[in-house]
Design an enzyme around this catalytic site. Structure first.
Site, short mmCIF file in Angstrom:
data_model
loop_
_atom_site.label_atom_id
_atom_site.label_comp_id
_atom_site.label_asym_id
_atom_site.label_seq_id
_atom_site.Cartn_x
_atom_site.Cartn_y
_atom_site.Cartn_z
N TRP A 102 -87.40 -66.50 -39.61
CA TRP A 102 -85.97 -66.39 -39.28
C TRP A 102 -85.34 -65.25 -40.05
CZ3 TRP A 102 -85.80 -68.50 -34.94
CH2 TRP A 102 -86.42 -69.72 -34.67
N ASP A 172 -78.12 -68.31 -43.68
CA ASP A 172 -78.52 -69.15 -42.55
C ASP A 172 -78.81 -70.53 -43.12
OD1 ASP A 172 -79.83 -70.43 -40.48
OD2 ASP A 172 -81.23 -68.79 -40.07
N LYS A 196 -80.58 -79.20 -35.82
CA LYS A 196 -81.44 -79.77 -36.86
C LYS A 196 -80.76 -80.96 -37.54
CE LYS A 196 -83.81 -76.03 -35.95
NZ LYS A 196 -83.74 -74.73 -36.58
#
Ligand SMILES: *Cc1c(COP(=O)(O)O)cnc(C)c1O
Length: 360
Positions: A102, A172, A196
Site C-alpha cells: 500500500w 493510511d 476493514k
C-alpha cells in the site's frame, strides 16, 4: 448455515449487533417509511444519519475542531492520488516510508504529480519489520510525510511516530482506524477505506486539518478536491449513503463498548493470545519481528507449503475462514479486527493446538 469466524483482511466481519439492527431497520428506518437505501441523501432523516455519524466519529476519535471529516468514495486507493493532488502546494515533494504494497502504491501515485523521497524501506526482508527512521534523511521542504500506520498484508504497525516538524504527517489508517488510540492532532491528514473496521466497502473516511484544504493542483478533478467535499458537508454528490448509515451503527457499537481505549485493550488481549501461542508453537511461527507486530493482522507459517494448505483447508471446514495469507507472503494470516470477538481468537488457537498435535 450458521455464521463462521471470518478472518478476512477486508471486507471483514461486522459486529453482529450492528447487522441485527440493520436487519430490523431494513424495510423501514424509524419514522421515515422507507429503507435508508431508498432515501434522498438530502432528506431530514438522512441528515440525522450523516451528521450523527460525523459527531460520533469526532467524539470517539477526539478529532479537534480544526479538522474536517469527509465521507468519500473510491477507497483508500483513491487517496493515494487525492493526497498529492491536494497537498503538493509548494515543493511538490513528499517523504514516504515504504513498508509494503500500500505504501508502494501511495508512492507511485504521488510520483505522477511530483517528487517522492523514499526515506526508508523494509522490502529487503519482505516487509517483516518497520524500518528505523533517521531524521537526517527527511526532506524539510516536503509538502507531506506519508506512513502506512498498520500494514494489512505484512502484519506490521508503527509503534512510534516520526517527528516531522512542520511537515504534515499523513497516514493510511485503513486497517487500524478505531482499533487503537490515535492522536489526530499529530497528523495533517488521516484516511481509511471503511471495509476493514468501520462499514461495508464503498466508504472512505478522510480526516484533514483545515489549513491543508483549498490549494489543490490546477489539474485536480472536481471530485478529487477536498475543498469541494468540505464546503458541501460531504454532500457535493450522492454519498455512499447506506455505508455511512452502517458506519454510524458501528460507531454506536464502539461507543457502547467503552470507545477506542476499551477497544484497544480488547485488541491487545486478542493479539496476545495468538502471538503467545505462535511463540510457543513447535509447528507455527509468526513472520513479523516482535517489536512491530500488528494488533489487527497476524501472518504466520508452518514453513511447509503443503502443511499450510492442509491447515487452511481443515480450518475452513471447522468454521475458521479466510485464513489464507496474501499471495506475496504465503502461509496464513488471521485478521482480527474490532468485530472479531475474543472467543473467535480463543477458538482459533484451540483449533491450531489440535492441528499441531495431529501433525507432529
Ligand atoms: C485495504 C487497504 C487499502 C486499499 O483500500 P481500498 O479501499 O480497497 O482502496 C489501502 N491501504 C491499506 C492499509 C489497506 O489495508
Amino acid at each position: 448455515m450458521s455464521r463462521v469466524y471470518n478472518f478476512s483482511a477486508g471486507p471483514s466481519a461486522l459486529p453482529v449487533p450492528v447487522l441485527e439492527q440493520a436487519q430490523r431497520e431494513m424495510l423501514e428506518y424509524p419514522g421515515s417509511g422507507m429503507s435508508v437505501m431508498e432515501m434522498s441523501h438530502r432528506s431530514k432523516a438522512y441528515d440525522g444519519i450523516i451528521k450523527g455519524a460525523e459527531a460520533l466519529l469526532r467524539e470517539i476519535m477526539e478529532i479537534p475542531d480544526n479538522y474536517k471529516v469527509l465521507f468519500l468514495q473510491g477507497g483508500a486507493s483513491s487517496q493515494f492520488a487525492m493526497v498529492p493532488l491536494n497537498l503538493f502546494t509548494k515543493s511538490k515533494t513528499c517523504d514516504i516510508v515504504i513498508t509494503g504494497q500500500w505504501a508502494k502504491k501511495a508512492a507511485s501515485e504521488a510520483a505522477k504529480y511530483g517528487k517522492v523521497n523514499k526515506v526508508a524501506s523494509s522490502d529487503d526482508k519482505v516487509f517483516s519489520y518497520i524500518p528505523d527512521l533517521d531524521a537526517a534523511t527527511f526532506d524539510k521542504d516536503a509538502d507531506y510525510f506519508h506512513i502506512t500506520y498498520n500494514n494489512t498484508i505484512y502484519g506490521t504497525r508503527f509503534t512510534t511516530l516520526p517527528d516531522t516538524g512542520s511537515v504534515p504527517l499523513v497516514s493510511d489508517i485503513s486497517s487500524c482506524i478505531l482499533s487503537q488510540k490515535i492522536d489526530v492532532s499529530k497528523f495533517g491528514l488521516l484516511y481509511a477505506g471503511a471495509q476493514k473496521n468501520i462499514a461495508p466497502a464503498g466508504l472512505t473516511i478522510v480526516i484533514v486539518r483545515e489549513d491543508l484544504i483549498g490549494n489543490a493542483m490546477e489539474i485536480t478533478p472536481t471530485m478529487f478536491d477536498y475543498k469541494i467535499h468540505a464546503d458541501n458537508d460531504s454532500l457535493y454528490n450522492t454519498p455512499p449513503a447506506y455505508c455511512i448509515y452502517i458506519c454510524k451503527l458501528v460507531l454506536e457499537w464502539v461507543k457502547a463498548l467503552g470507545g477506542v481505549e476499551a477497544m484497544e485493550k480488547i485488541n491487545e488481549k486478542k493479539a496476545k493470545i495468538l502471538y503467545d501461542f505462535l511463540d510457543a508453537s513447535s509447528l507455527f511461527r509468526g513472520t513479523v519481528v516482535a517489536r512491530d507486530r500488528s494488533l489487527m493482522n497476524i501472518p504466520f507459517v508452518t514453513g511447509n507449503e503443503d502443511m499450510d494448505a492442509k491447515f487452511i483447508k481443515e480450518a475452513a471446514a471447522a468454521g475458521f475462514v479466510n485464513l489464507k495469507g496474501h499471495r506475496t507472503v504465503g502461509g496464513m494470516r488471521a485478521s482480527i479486527y474490532n468485530a472479531m470477538p475474543l472467543e473467535g481468537v480463543e477458538a482459533l488457537v484451540d483449533f491450531m493446538k489440535k492441528f499441531e498435535s495431529e501433525n507432529k
